[in-house]
Design a protein around this motif. Sequence first.
Motif, mmCIF file in Angstrom:
data_model
loop_
_atom_site.group_PDB
_atom_site.id
_atom_site.type_symbol
_atom_site.label_atom_id
_atom_site.label_comp_id
_atom_site.label_asym_id
_atom_site.label_seq_id
_atom_site.Cartn_x
_atom_site.Cartn_y
_atom_site.Cartn_z
ATOM 1 N N CYS A 75 0.832 -1.205 0.000
ATOM 2 C CA CYS A 75 0.000 0.000 0.000
ATOM 3 C C CYS A 75 0.864 1.251 0.000
ATOM 4 C CB CYS A 75 -0.914 -0.015 1.229
ATOM 5 S SG CYS A 75 -1.998 1.409 1.381
ATOM 6 N N ASN A 101 0.402 5.715 -0.021
ATOM 7 C CA ASN A 101 -0.554 6.812 0.182
ATOM 8 C C ASN A 101 -0.620 7.763 -1.006
ATOM 9 O OD1 ASN A 101 -1.569 6.164 2.771
ATOM 10 N ND2 ASN A 101 0.292 6.953 3.723
ATOM 11 N N ASN A 121 0.757 8.264 -5.423
ATOM 12 C CA ASN A 121 1.369 7.621 -6.583
ATOM 13 C C ASN A 121 2.887 7.651 -6.425
ATOM 14 O OD1 ASN A 121 -1.224 7.490 -7.585
ATOM 15 N ND2 ASN A 121 -0.930 9.068 -9.159
ATOM 16 N N GLU A 164 0.065 3.277 -8.579
ATOM 17 C CA GLU A 164 -0.853 4.316 -8.128
ATOM 18 C C GLU A 164 -1.129 4.163 -6.639
ATOM 19 O OE1 GLU A 164 -4.313 3.987 -10.539
ATOM 20 O OE2 GLU A 164 -3.340 4.780 -12.348
ATOM 21 N N ALA A 165 -1.626 5.251 -6.065
ATOM 22 C CA ALA A 165 -1.934 5.244 -4.631
ATOM 23 C C ALA A 165 -2.984 4.187 -4.315
ATOM 24 C CB ALA A 165 -2.431 6.622 -4.206
ATOM 25 N N GLY A 166 -2.877 3.625 -3.130
ATOM 26 C CA GLY A 166 -3.826 2.616 -2.689
ATOM 27 C C GLY A 166 -3.162 1.263 -2.506
ATOM 28 N N ARG A 167 -3.996 0.242 -2.457
ATOM 29 C CA ARG A 167 -3.518 -1.124 -2.228
ATOM 30 C C ARG A 167 -3.431 -1.887 -3.546
ATOM 31 N NH1 ARG A 167 -3.245 -2.273 2.952
ATOM 32 N NH2 ARG A 167 -4.224 -0.816 4.394
ATOM 33 N N LYS A 168 -2.395 -2.688 -3.664
ATOM 34 C CA LYS A 168 -2.211 -3.469 -4.879
ATOM 35 C C LYS A 168 -1.372 -4.694 -4.566
ATOM 36 C CE LYS A 168 -0.140 -3.373 -9.481
ATOM 37 N NZ LYS A 168 0.646 -2.588 -10.461
ATOM 38 N N CYS A 219 0.412 1.977 5.317
ATOM 39 C CA CYS A 219 0.715 2.390 3.952
ATOM 40 C C CYS A 219 1.993 3.228 3.973
ATOM 41 C CB CYS A 219 -0.420 3.225 3.353
ATOM 42 S SG CYS A 219 -1.887 2.298 2.881
#
Length: 565
Positions: free
Chosen positions: A236, A238, A240, A258-262, A556
């Motif tokens: 994760c 916060n 990009n 990109e920002a977020g979870r992956k 994150c």
Amino acid sequence: MTQSSVHGEGTRPGTVRRARGGGNAGGAGTGGQGTPGGGNGRRPGRRRAGRRHRALRWSATTLAVLILGTAGAGYLYYEHLNGNIEKGERSSGDSKAHKAEPNAAGQTPLNILLVGSDSRASDANVSLGGGRNHRDNPPLGDVQMLIHLAADRKSAAVVSIPRDTRVDIPECTDPDSGEKYPATNTIVNESLGRGGAGCTLATWENLTGVYIDHWMTIDFAGVVSMADAVGGVEVCVNQNVWDRPLPGVPGGSGLKMEAGRKKVQGEQALEWLRTRHAWGSDLLRARAQHMYMNSMIRTLKGQNVFTDTGRLMDLAEAATKSLTVSEEIGTVKKLYDLGMQLKTVPTDRITMTTMPTVQDSQNANHLLPAGDDAERMWAMLRDDVSFDDKGAKGGGKETGTGTGTGEDAGKDGGQGSGEKPSEDSAAPDSEIGVTVQNATRSATLGPVGGRAGAVAQALVQKGFGKATKDTSAALSEERTVVRYPSAELAGDALRVAEALGIPASAVRKSADVSGITLVVGADWRSGTSYPEQKTPEAGDLPDNSDAINGSDTGKCMDVYKPYRW
């Protein structure tokens, strides 16, 4: 019994019984063919029974072939996996760490050193890590983590040391070439190229005082294959992130997301683990690695891979091809047993940390262990005190392992001696010879002059008339220790320790001394009575250890502004 009856049936098919009241072989045969008139009416049943026995025999034979064939294939596959594993010497350096004594239940902690190598020795590693022109350079251990599994197997701790931390690296011998490397003081990641992972292990043991049972190394290509085998690990950010070269700042892992979870796997997982610039520091890179490891552990615990043969085989292939391990765990069975021990620890009892550090005054790009804070962490590991406070209450050790009286690792691998020195076996104080050494230099502090002489004089005043100081240069030892060479001097050594207030756990048998030797460590920089040591409590980690709990899914990474997009 089954073999006997089958054998009996097999010897009788040509035998013909004469029926009571006449009939001949032909009649019996006709009756045996199902003709209602001839011979004994029970014969058709016997024929049917014979056919059933023959069918059972064929079934049993077929089953046996299948079982043996499968077992043979399983054995061959097991041997194939064993053949994948590369092995090396456990310790190739001069170390004084000693193995912890078992607790009341006979349990001991388990310590494993995990080293991530930046080796470019293969085409796969060159393509993943760049640096084709560095292919022949000695490998650097850029990722180093100590995994501590508590004696009761109810908690685990992981400690990272940033790669640019300056430490004492002991004299090491390369186990393959036989080349000897002198002791030096430099950044910790260079230890891997000075005698392999066994030298890195010895370096850690001397720094921490923690006996390390095993080591494992993994390279770039190994990280990629393991990430693929797991099926991806969730991370994760916060903002990009794009870890790329910038004006005046070359390099970068190439991580772009990109920002977020992956979920990351393959090369992107390697990019995550190698990213440093985009997080802002080497310390924050360690945090990102801890978040990845916690997520991977949660992922594996959530997958029942043992019911999915294909997945299990993929993981087994990836693990055995990716890891190089110390020779005493160099089989599939031993690695499996090790994994099962780690599996027993609940996720919320796993704590990921980084050794507290301060900036190196000699080089702004380097770090040093942060004195008392780092020592508190090592003391918790030595005494098997859990990094979290979720275990049994009552403070201090949950398992009661302690360090006890053990043997130094230098000549015998650090196994516990099993000897319990007793004051009853000590000679009169005036007859006990003691050599006192000054080892007050630490990673962050210089030596204290005159310590050997001051402590030797204190012993003389207490009646140890044969106490003398060692006039050689000051040594480096984090904790004060009393060493003795043989069993008959164990009681004398304990008596010396008792006279100065040194705990019995610091009395150790060692093949490196010829007589009783008191080594005044960095923990005793003043005074003539050993200072009382604070007993660490469960969860009593330094504030600057950056601890992350294994069950925390809300973490994150913040991205350093120049690397946002």
